[in-house]
Design a protein around this motif. Sequence first.
Motif, PDB file in Angstrom:
ATOM      1  N   THR A   1       1.067  -1.073  -0.712  1.00  0.00           N
ATOM      2  CA  THR A   1       0.359   0.176  -0.157  1.00  0.00           C
ATOM      3  C   THR A   1       0.835   1.868   0.004  1.00  0.00           C
ATOM      4  OG1 THR A   1       0.245   0.277   2.219  1.00  0.00           O
ATOM      5  CG2 THR A   1      -1.590  -1.089   1.224  1.00  0.00           C
ATOM      6  N   ASP A   2      -0.017   2.765   0.185  1.00  0.00           N
ATOM      7  CA  ASP A   2       1.203   3.846  -0.004  1.00  0.00           C
ATOM      8  C   ASP A   2       1.937   3.356   1.254  1.00  0.00           C
ATOM      9  OD1 ASP A   2       0.145   4.656  -1.979  1.00  0.00           O
ATOM     10  OD2 ASP A   2      -2.093   5.624  -0.600  1.00  0.00           O
TER      11      ASP A   2
ATOM     12  N   ARG B   1       5.131   1.814   0.396  1.00  0.00           N
ATOM     13  CA  ARG B   1       5.242   2.487  -0.858  1.00  0.00           C
ATOM     14  C   ARG B   1       6.461   3.403  -0.637  1.00  0.00           C
ATOM     15  NH1 ARG B   1       0.241   2.120  -3.533  1.00  0.00           N
ATOM     16  NH2 ARG B   1       0.065  -0.155  -3.832  1.00  0.00           N
TER      17      ARG B   1
END
Length: 234
Positions: free
Chosen positions: A175-176, A179
Amino acid sequence: MSRSVLVTGGNRGIGLAIARAFADAGDKVAVTYRSGEPPEDFLAVKCDITDAEQVEQAYKEIEERQGPVEVLVANAGVNRDQLLLRMSEEDFSSVLETNLTGTFRVVKRACRGMLRARKGRIVLISSVVGLLGSAGQANYAASKAGLVGFARSIARELGSRNITCNVVAPGFVDTDMTRALTEEQREAIVGQVPLGRYARPEEVASSVRFLASEEASYITGAVIPVDGGLGMGH
Ligand code: NDP
């Protein structure tokens, strides 16, 4: 039977996958979002869980539009990673304020309706690092460990009212949030995971949906790891 479900932080990442899993199963799903664009597929209510007034307003709107919340997934969370000696009071308290106190706020408000209905399902999203610890994440790990004691206390307080409270502890999910790590950090993490990869958000969502299902009616106070084997034994 279609239930009224609320997922906090349901506009992206793991929360969005959880919201989709419930909607696909035919439930009425509301999500909260704090910034950015609301997802179109669900009832989306703007709410910062660090603000008690916004939490109250969000519940009022959801209750009006889809009825009292029968299933709550407390997913919204943040990290502010820093080594201990460089971690400011603000780094520590802001993460605790969102991940632990914010969760307290949304759970407490959901319980009102659940107690009246004499049934309810609560699932909190913790993390493998709450039990394993993680260098550079003392604030985050403390908040996620806190969720376990919180959930187990609620499981004891409200079990007699047919309200279950369980924890899902994901490992590393694509997910963000992850990341933001460097490629080097990502590779080092994958090297420690027996399944040798990150989880997909949907792989967390399926466990959450199970804990909220009729099949899980006798499970409460449990911590379910969804971590590719990373935390085995914890
Ligand atoms: P993302 O960073 O992709 O999403 C976080 C979500 O939480 C967003 O919807 C965000 O809203 C919301 N949020 C953050 N702060 C607040 C706040 N104060 N009020 C309301 N909403 C807020 O994270 P993930 O999807 O990866 O993580 C979801 C949960 O899973 C978190 O609790 C995280 O700690 C946990 N987790 C994640 C892991 C991972 O590897 N990704 C591993 C283990 C646990 P907005 O879009 O407005 O910022």
